[in-house]
Design a protein around this motif. Structure first.
Motif, PDB file in Angstrom:
ATOM      1  N   GLY A  10      69.405 -34.888 -26.473  1.00 40.09           N
ATOM      2  CA  GLY A  10      69.976 -36.140 -26.941  1.00 40.09           C
ATOM      3  C   GLY A  10      70.894 -35.944 -28.114  1.00 40.09           C
ATOM      4  O   GLY A  10      71.308 -34.819 -28.416  1.00 40.09           O
ATOM      5  N   LEU A  11      71.202 -37.044 -28.774  1.00 39.77           N
ATOM      6  CA  LEU A  11      72.094 -37.057 -29.927  1.00 39.77           C
ATOM      7  C   LEU A  11      71.270 -37.269 -31.190  1.00 39.77           C
ATOM      8  O   LEU A  11      70.424 -38.168 -31.245  1.00 39.77           O
ATOM      9  N   VAL A  12      71.519 -36.438 -32.191  1.00 37.79           N
ATOM     10  CA  VAL A  12      70.777 -36.538 -33.439  1.00 37.79           C
ATOM     11  C   VAL A  12      71.715 -36.201 -34.599  1.00 37.79           C
ATOM     12  O   VAL A  12      72.671 -35.440 -34.411  1.00 37.79           O
ATOM     13  N   GLN A  13      71.442 -36.749 -35.747  1.00 33.38           N
ATOM     14  CA  GLN A  13      72.244 -36.436 -36.928  1.00 33.38           C
ATOM     15  C   GLN A  13      71.818 -35.100 -37.515  1.00 33.38           C
ATOM     16  O   GLN A  13      70.668 -34.657 -37.343  1.00 33.38           O
ATOM     17  N   ALA A  14      72.744 -34.470 -38.200  1.00 30.83           N
ATOM     18  CA  ALA A  14      72.437 -33.209 -38.862  1.00 30.83           C
ATOM     19  C   ALA A  14      71.249 -33.404 -39.798  1.00 30.83           C
ATOM     20  O   ALA A  14      71.145 -34.419 -40.495  1.00 30.83           O
ATOM     21  N   GLY A  15      70.347 -32.429 -39.780  1.00 29.47           N
ATOM     22  CA  GLY A  15      69.126 -32.509 -40.560  1.00 29.47           C
ATOM     23  C   GLY A  15      67.958 -33.119 -39.811  1.00 29.47           C
ATOM     24  O   GLY A  15      66.812 -33.061 -40.283  1.00 29.47           O
ATOM     25  N   GLY A  16      68.237 -33.683 -38.657  1.00 28.65           N
ATOM     26  CA  GLY A  16      67.200 -34.315 -37.867  1.00 28.65           C
ATOM     27  C   GLY A  16      66.456 -33.332 -36.977  1.00 28.65           C
ATOM     28  O   GLY A  16      66.654 -32.109 -37.060  1.00 28.65           O
TER      29      GLY A  16
END
Length: 123
Positions: A10-16
């Motif tokens: 999926g799509l995740v923000q950096a650091g996630g």
């Protein structure tokens, strides 16, 4: 016939964080290892992590050590990849793989591949 089915991309923000799963069937687990590779656009497929199904020994690419953890659930015939502190450079299609432990980090010698799951890390 070996069948590997991935899920969890999926799509995740950096650091996630994300957790990938790979359900396996048709594998003689005692003699096998399972692992993950990834392939970014325009790049070669590269080794990420592997686990020896019988001993539980693990192996990681230097780029993911201390951030990714591979594990297995023997009862479910499933291998997991827990990915923490994700970076933009982790963006790729992630492939589950099954093969002999000795050659588990060599793409050309992998015996079975999953269909791949997209992981996108936004910066």
């Amino acid at each position: 016939q070996v069948q590997l089915v991935e899920s969890g991309g999926g799509l995740v923000q950096a650091g996630g964080s994300l957790r990938l799963s790979c359900a396996a069937s048709g594998v003689t687990f005692i003699s096998y290892a399972m692992g993950w590779f990834r392939q970014a656009p325009g790049k070669e497929r590269e080794f990420v992590a592997a686990i020896n199904w019988s001993s539980g020994n693990t192996n990681y690419a230097d780029s993911v050590k201390e951030r990714f953890t591979i594990s297995r659930d023997n009862a479910k015939n499933t291998v997991y990849l827990q990915m923490n502190s994700l970076k933009a450079e982790d963006t790729a299609v992630y492939y589950c793989a099954a093969s002999r432990w000795a050659t588990m980090n060599i793409p050309g010698l992998i015996r079975s591949w999953g269909q791949g799951t997209q992981v996108t890390v936004s910066s």
